[in-house]
Write a protein that holds these residues in place. Structure first.
Motif, short mmCIF file in Angstrom:
data_model
loop_
_atom_site.label_atom_id
_atom_site.label_comp_id
_atom_site.label_asym_id
_atom_site.label_seq_id
_atom_site.Cartn_x
_atom_site.Cartn_y
_atom_site.Cartn_z
N GLU A 184 79.25 121.09 40.51
CA GLU A 184 78.77 122.06 39.53
C GLU A 184 79.28 121.72 38.13
OE1 GLU A 184 76.63 124.71 39.81
OE2 GLU A 184 76.20 123.94 41.82
N GLU A 185 80.53 121.32 38.02
CA GLU A 185 81.07 120.93 36.71
C GLU A 185 80.35 119.70 36.17
OE1 GLU A 185 83.33 121.76 34.43
OE2 GLU A 185 84.27 123.54 35.30
N ALA A 186 80.03 118.78 37.05
CA ALA A 186 79.37 117.54 36.62
C ALA A 186 77.89 117.72 36.35
CB ALA A 186 79.59 116.46 37.69
N GLY A 187 77.31 118.81 36.86
CA GLY A 187 75.87 119.00 36.72
C GLY A 187 75.06 118.01 37.52
N ILE A 188 75.61 117.59 38.66
CA ILE A 188 74.95 116.59 39.50
C ILE A 188 74.10 117.29 40.56
CG2 ILE A 188 75.37 114.80 41.24
CD1 ILE A 188 77.94 114.13 39.63
N PRO A 189 72.84 116.91 40.70
CA PRO A 189 72.02 117.52 41.75
C PRO A 189 72.58 117.19 43.14
CG PRO A 189 70.67 116.31 40.17
CD PRO A 189 72.08 115.94 39.88
N TYR A 190 72.51 118.14 44.01
CA TYR A 190 72.94 117.94 45.40
C TYR A 190 72.22 118.96 46.26
CZ TYR A 190 76.01 122.01 44.66
OH TYR A 190 76.50 123.28 44.38
N ASP A 191 72.15 118.69 47.53
CA ASP A 191 71.70 119.75 48.42
C ASP A 191 72.80 120.05 49.43
OD1 ASP A 191 69.14 117.63 49.95
OD2 ASP A 191 71.31 117.49 50.02
N LEU A 192 72.68 121.20 50.07
CA LEU A 192 73.81 121.76 50.79
C LEU A 192 73.38 122.31 52.14
CD1 LEU A 192 76.60 123.98 49.30
CD2 LEU A 192 75.35 124.78 51.31
N THR A 193 74.20 122.02 53.12
CA THR A 193 74.07 122.65 54.43
C THR A 193 75.31 123.51 54.66
OG1 THR A 193 72.74 120.85 55.37
CG2 THR A 193 73.94 122.26 56.92
N PHE A 194 75.07 124.79 54.89
CA PHE A 194 76.18 125.71 55.18
C PHE A 194 76.57 125.55 56.64
CE2 PHE A 194 77.45 129.90 56.89
CZ PHE A 194 78.63 130.07 56.17
N ILE A 195 77.86 125.34 56.87
CA ILE A 195 78.39 125.20 58.21
C ILE A 195 78.93 126.56 58.66
CG2 ILE A 195 80.13 124.08 59.65
CD1 ILE A 195 77.86 122.23 58.81
N ASP A 196 78.37 127.06 59.74
CA ASP A 196 78.72 128.39 60.24
C ASP A 196 79.80 128.27 61.30
OD1 ASP A 196 78.87 130.97 61.14
OD2 ASP A 196 76.75 131.17 61.64
N PHE A 197 81.02 128.72 60.95
CA PHE A 197 82.13 128.65 61.90
C PHE A 197 81.90 129.56 63.10
CE2 PHE A 197 85.06 127.75 58.05
CZ PHE A 197 84.72 126.41 58.07
N ALA A 198 81.18 130.67 62.88
CA ALA A 198 80.97 131.64 63.96
C ALA A 198 80.25 131.01 65.14
CB ALA A 198 80.20 132.85 63.44
N THR A 199 79.36 130.05 64.86
CA THR A 199 78.64 129.36 65.93
C THR A 199 79.18 127.95 66.15
OG1 THR A 199 76.96 128.62 64.35
CG2 THR A 199 76.55 130.68 65.51
N LYS A 200 80.34 127.66 65.55
CA LYS A 200 81.03 126.37 65.72
C LYS A 200 80.14 125.17 65.40
CE LYS A 200 84.44 128.11 69.03
NZ LYS A 200 85.50 128.17 68.00
N GLU A 201 79.38 125.31 64.32
CA GLU A 201 78.53 124.18 63.91
C GLU A 201 79.35 122.95 63.54
OE1 GLU A 201 74.62 126.58 62.21
OE2 GLU A 201 76.04 125.70 60.79
N GLN A 202 80.62 123.17 63.15
CA GLN A 202 81.47 122.03 62.78
C GLN A 202 81.86 121.19 63.99
OE1 GLN A 202 82.41 125.13 63.05
NE2 GLN A 202 84.58 125.37 63.51
N HIS A 260 74.35 114.92 49.79
CA HIS A 260 74.14 116.06 50.69
C HIS A 260 75.53 116.55 51.10
CE1 HIS A 260 71.54 118.32 53.61
NE2 HIS A 260 72.76 118.59 54.05
N LEU A 261 75.78 117.81 50.83
CA LEU A 261 77.09 118.42 51.08
C LEU A 261 77.01 119.38 52.25
CD1 LEU A 261 80.03 119.25 50.31
CD2 LEU A 261 79.01 120.84 48.65
#
Length: 239
Positions: free
Chosen positions: A24-42, A7-8
């Protein structure tokens, strides 16, 4: 359906693209959470439990007791060792890969980051510093010359195959238009850009979690420049 191991958590930044390039180069399945800087999710408490530095990217390996890895270079190394990909087995080449990975982490990234900050965030918000801009642009150009010399007679930074050193360095160095650093006369570096640009997985990766053409000099940056500067305006002290 079982979940992917990886999980990325990432965003559309030079560091944020690094693990996407690998996966992507490896072709490895993954799932992703986008971190929104505008709401300071980080900076959210749950995210800080994974990454105490409050930056991106971070991965969680579900197959390894939900082990969290932060810092983009450490993530690349972890993935390379986990999957046995993009990291030479020969001890000397492996060490060279680590050396060039550290060259990016300690040099190319920080210097370009400052060149970008002073030109793309500080200056539009009223803090124009010609000395700082020249300092970081000149140092970035020097580092590019080191890369150009390294790539003389080479397809990639280490050995004859792409490695994590290339994945780390490419999204930063390729963003030279955004940092306003010239690559004129650096023919070997430009040829390396062309080789990596031509890889279909790379072009997919640069659109995940979203495409930012302004970074690569492929589009008029004016609108994005204003949005980007505005997003970080609160971080710039007023004169």
């Amino acid at each position: 359906m079982s979940q992917p191991d990886i999980h990325l958590y990432t965003a559309a930044t030079m560091n944020g693209y690094k693990p996407v390039l690998f996966l992507e180069e490896a072709g490895i399945p993954y799932d992703l959470t986008f971190i929104d800087f505008a709401t300071k999710e980080q900076k959210a408490p749950a995210y800080l439990e994974l990454n105490p530095n409050g930056r991106i990217p971070t991965i969680v390996d579900r197959s390894n007791d939900d082990f969290a890895v932060f810092e983009s270079g450490a993530i690349l190394w972890y993935l390379a060792e986990k999957y046995g990909l993009f990291l030479p087995n020969d001890p000397k080449l492996r060490s060279e890969t680590l050396q060039w990975l550290m060259f990016q982490m300690g040099g190319v990234g920080p210097m370009m980051g400052q060149a970008m900050y002073f030109q793309r965030i500080a200056a539009p918000n009223g803090q124009d510093s010609p000395f700082a801009i020249k300092r970081y642009v000149d140092e970035t150009r020097r580092l590019f010359e080191v890369l150009d010399a390294r790539l003389h007679g080479r397809e990639y930074l280490v050995g004859d195959q792409i490695t994590v050193a290339d994945f780390a360095t490419y999204p930063w160095a390729r963003a030279y238009p955004w940092a306003k650093v010239s690559v004129d006369g650096l023919d070997h570096l430009q040829a390396w850009f062309d080789r990596i640009d031509a890889r279909p997985a790379v072009q997919r990766a640069l659109k995940i979690p979203k495409s930012v053409p302004a970074f690569w000099g492929d589009a008029d940056a004016e609108t994005f420049l204003k949005e980007n500067a505005g997003r970080f305006a609160a971080d710039v002290p007023r004169a």
